[in-house]
Design a protein around this motif. Sequence first.
Motif, short mmCIF file in Angstrom:
data_model
loop_
_atom_site.label_atom_id
_atom_site.label_comp_id
_atom_site.label_asym_id
_atom_site.label_seq_id
_atom_site.Cartn_x
_atom_site.Cartn_y
_atom_site.Cartn_z
N LYS A 143 0.84 -1.19 0.00
CA LYS A 143 0.00 0.00 0.00
C LYS A 143 0.87 1.24 0.00
O LYS A 143 1.92 1.27 0.65
N ILE A 144 0.41 2.24 -0.74
CA ILE A 144 0.97 3.58 -0.60
C ILE A 144 0.05 4.35 0.33
O ILE A 144 -1.16 4.45 0.10
N ARG A 145 0.62 4.87 1.40
CA ARG A 145 -0.15 5.60 2.41
C ARG A 145 0.30 7.06 2.42
O ARG A 145 1.51 7.34 2.54
N VAL A 146 -0.64 7.96 2.31
CA VAL A 146 -0.33 9.40 2.25
C VAL A 146 -1.02 10.12 3.41
O VAL A 146 -2.22 9.93 3.64
N THR A 147 -0.25 10.90 4.13
CA THR A 147 -0.80 11.83 5.12
C THR A 147 -0.78 13.21 4.48
O THR A 147 0.30 13.75 4.19
#
Length: 286
Positions: free
Chosen positions: A91-95
């Motif tokens: 997964k690519i997780r972006v904040t």
Amino acid sequence: MIVPESTQWVDADGATLDLDVDWDVQGRGMPPLMYETELVPEQPGERLRAVRHGAREFVLRLWITGASEAAMWTAVRDTISRMDPARGDGKIRVTTVVGDQREITCRVQSGLELSERLNDTSGPEVQRAAVVFRASDPYWYDLSDTVETWQLDPDSATWFPIFPLRLASSEVFTDATVTNTGDVEAWPVWTITGPGSSIILRNLTTGKLLSLGALALTSSQVVTIDTRPGKKTITLNDGTNLFSYRTADSSLWSLRRGANAVRIEMSSATAASSVQLARKHRYLGV
């Protein structure tokens, strides 16, 4: 103070890796569109049948660095190993700068072969990589579930001598409004704790229902209904498959975008009975 956006890779084992992403990203907005059309005999143009979102590819340009050349190559090897698509989905997780977090399930398509051109894509302590990720499911998801739980209102229980009982929410409503704040439909995971029987879950907004027919739960039994694509299961807490209890008019329905009027019906419920609805909202872009 505005906190800068941050990006992480979550590998197939669930471990996270912080990514240094260049301000040159492609493909994180609207997924590709797929138009289904047909020709109309003896008429110009075409007839539109449907529009769907297709699988997504997006590019992240990464900086892989180290305090020394040896440390940089250790980081490169670690990145390649943890992003290996043969290990499974990551997964690519972006904040975001807004402070929320979204993630998309994907695998590396290309880019980790690396281009090593001194003073262009690499140096003694830095390596650049334009990594292409492919997401078969093109949507970005909330990181955490949105959860709502309903129980029989103990103050009203004595006023329901006729079954089926309807459960009241914490706001003491017979029917609840469940809001899907995402851009597309959301698929709920239901957790129903007995005792209870004649269980019917209705989406009054879409007209869909899910009835478990003759199923009767004791106080020690819990049924989980997972409507998510690729899941579609109904199981008891001891692992028993209850899919066959669905009635012929049932569907594992979704929550449409916006407000959904939901009604829960269950006979023989007590104050110990409960129904939980959990879902992750889905978005077109990050």
